[in-house]
Design a protein around this motif. Structure first.
Motif, PDB file in Angstrom:
ATOM      1  N   ARG A  55       0.855  -1.181   0.000  1.00  0.00           N
ATOM      2  CA  ARG A  55       0.000   0.000   0.000  1.00  0.00           C
ATOM      3  C   ARG A  55       0.895   1.237   0.000  1.00  0.00           C
ATOM      4  O   ARG A  55       2.113   1.145   0.150  1.00  0.00           O
ATOM      5  N   ARG A  98     -12.983  -4.489   6.846  1.00  0.00           N
ATOM      6  CA  ARG A  98     -13.085  -3.679   5.629  1.00  0.00           C
ATOM      7  C   ARG A  98     -12.134  -4.260   4.589  1.00  0.00           C
ATOM      8  O   ARG A  98     -10.923  -4.349   4.840  1.00  0.00           O
ATOM      9  N   PRO A  99     -12.629  -4.668   3.422  1.00  0.00           N
ATOM     10  CA  PRO A  99     -11.759  -5.273   2.408  1.00  0.00           C
ATOM     11  C   PRO A  99     -10.623  -4.336   2.006  1.00  0.00           C
ATOM     12  O   PRO A  99     -10.760  -3.110   2.015  1.00  0.00           O
ATOM     13  N   SER A 100      -9.509  -4.938   1.636  1.00  0.00           N
ATOM     14  CA  SER A 100      -8.338  -4.188   1.177  1.00  0.00           C
ATOM     15  C   SER A 100      -7.747  -4.890  -0.031  1.00  0.00           C
ATOM     16  O   SER A 100      -8.209  -5.966  -0.433  1.00  0.00           O
ATOM     17  N   ALA A 101      -6.702  -4.282  -0.600  1.00  0.00           N
ATOM     18  CA  ALA A 101      -6.025  -4.920  -1.729  1.00  0.00           C
ATOM     19  C   ALA A 101      -5.392  -6.236  -1.314  1.00  0.00           C
ATOM     20  O   ALA A 101      -5.251  -7.157  -2.118  1.00  0.00           O
ATOM     21  N   GLN A 123      -6.608  -8.311   1.151  1.00  0.00           N
ATOM     22  CA  GLN A 123      -7.564  -9.307   1.634  1.00  0.00           C
ATOM     23  C   GLN A 123      -8.976  -8.814   1.373  1.00  0.00           C
ATOM     24  O   GLN A 123      -9.367  -7.744   1.857  1.00  0.00           O
ATOM     25  N   ASP A 124      -9.768  -9.570   0.603  1.00  0.00           N
ATOM     26  CA  ASP A 124     -11.123  -9.118   0.275  1.00  0.00           C
ATOM     27  C   ASP A 124     -12.174  -9.633   1.240  1.00  0.00           C
ATOM     28  O   ASP A 124     -13.335  -9.242   1.157  1.00  0.00           O
ATOM     29  N   ARG A 125     -11.792 -10.493   2.178  1.00  0.00           N
ATOM     30  CA  ARG A 125     -12.735 -11.029   3.151  1.00  0.00           C
ATOM     31  C   ARG A 125     -11.982 -11.367   4.443  1.00  0.00           C
ATOM     32  O   ARG A 125     -10.759 -11.518   4.428  1.00  0.00           O
ATOM     33  N   GLY A 171      -7.851  -4.262   6.858  1.00  0.00           N
ATOM     34  CA  GLY A 171      -8.140  -5.300   5.871  1.00  0.00           C
ATOM     35  C   GLY A 171      -7.080  -6.374   5.829  1.00  0.00           C
ATOM     36  O   GLY A 171      -6.723  -6.887   4.760  1.00  0.00           O
TER      37      GLY A 171
END
Length: 285
Positions: A143, A209-212, A214-216, A183
């Motif tokens: 990030r 909250r999803p992030s680049a 981890q989406d879950r 995330g």
């Protein structure tokens, strides 16, 4: 969904053998875990503790990763306030470049030591843990830091692709909220024996909250397990670990004693840690 089993190796030094013997046993454990199909093996960070052999997880991880071929090897964890985030990022980027897809980077905010050794480590303020995690992610290329941040142009060399899998470690709502907001995956240190792990896990999942990265939500939980052919034998062996934990809680760390000697000192053969431990035989349904 089936339960995926992994191993946390605190490199406990038994009474009699040396720390070097313990490291050799850790290699044997990693190879055995890999042969049995375990997913990962993590090692811990402790300082100034005569009963625990490892203060430098990335060094031991490099040793274990070269002696296994499929097992994921990680830190459970690096105590991030003890270290500069860039130094951690460089160490783990190199590990990930050497062993692609096999390196986990678990980070926590605890000290892993006593106050005197913490000062000797130039330990940072643990309240800066969120900032340190953000910088670590940026250095690993996961990030970006906020515009104008003085470290915003720094990345590791080599740049690991993929980077090591970053996990937040914790045993309380603090860690759950941080991991959820960032995330990131969250590992609950339930083997410490305190807190309501169910509440902490629900808080993480409900606020994720999803992030680049981890989406879950993704979680891991650690428990102490002692198994033997009979429940009585398992409880006897558990006495060694119970005595170690009691001594740590009283500021008297020591080596791991044999089961019979530990049980005699305790005056009983008991199950350690209450609900956070599983002690018994493997055949009971």
């Amino acid at each position: 969904m089936p339960t995926v089993l992994s191993v946390l190796d605190p490199t406990v030094v038994p009474s009699g053998p040396t720390a070097a013997d313990t490291i050799g046993a850790s290699v044997d454990l990693a190879r055995h875990a890999e042969d049995l199909g375990y997913r990962r093996l993590w090692v811990t960070e402790h300082h100034n503790h005569p009963g625990l052999a490892t203060g430098t997880p990335p060094v031991l991880m490099a040793h274990l990763a070269t002696r296994t071929s499929r097992l994921r090897v990680g830190s459970g964890g690096v105590m991030l306030p003890n270290h500069a985030p860039l130094a951690v990022a460089e160490q783990f980027a190199l590990l990930a470049a050497l062993h692609p897809g096999r390196i986990d980077l678990g980070v926590g905010r605890g000290a892993g030591t006593d106050p005197v050794a913490a000062r000797a480590l130039n330990r940072a303020d643990a309240h800066d843990f969120p900032r340190a995690v953000a910088e670590l992610r940026a250095f690993l290329g996961e990030r970006e830091l906020s515009p104008g941040h003085p470290y915003g142009t720094i990345h590791t060399v080599p740049q690991a692709t993929p980077p090591p899998a970053l996990w937040v470690l914790g045993s309380s709502a603090y860690g759950a909220r941080l991991a959820a907001a960032a995330g990131l995956p969250f590992a609950v240190a339930h083997h410490f024996g305190g807190g309501d792990a169910g509440h902490v896990l629900r808080l993480y999942r409900d606020t994720f909250r999803p992030s680049a990265a981890q989406d879950r939500p993704r979680t891991l939980i650690t428990v102490t397990v002692v198994a033997a052919d009979t429940e009585a034998e398992a409880r006897r062996h558990a006495a060694s670990q119970e005595l170690v934990q009691l001594r740590i809680a009283r500021g008297l760390p020591d080596a791991l004693l044999p089961a019979d000697e530990a049980a005699a000192l305790l005056g009983r053969v008991a199950t350690p840690f209450g609900a956070s431990a599983i002690v018994g035989d493997p055949f009971r349904p």
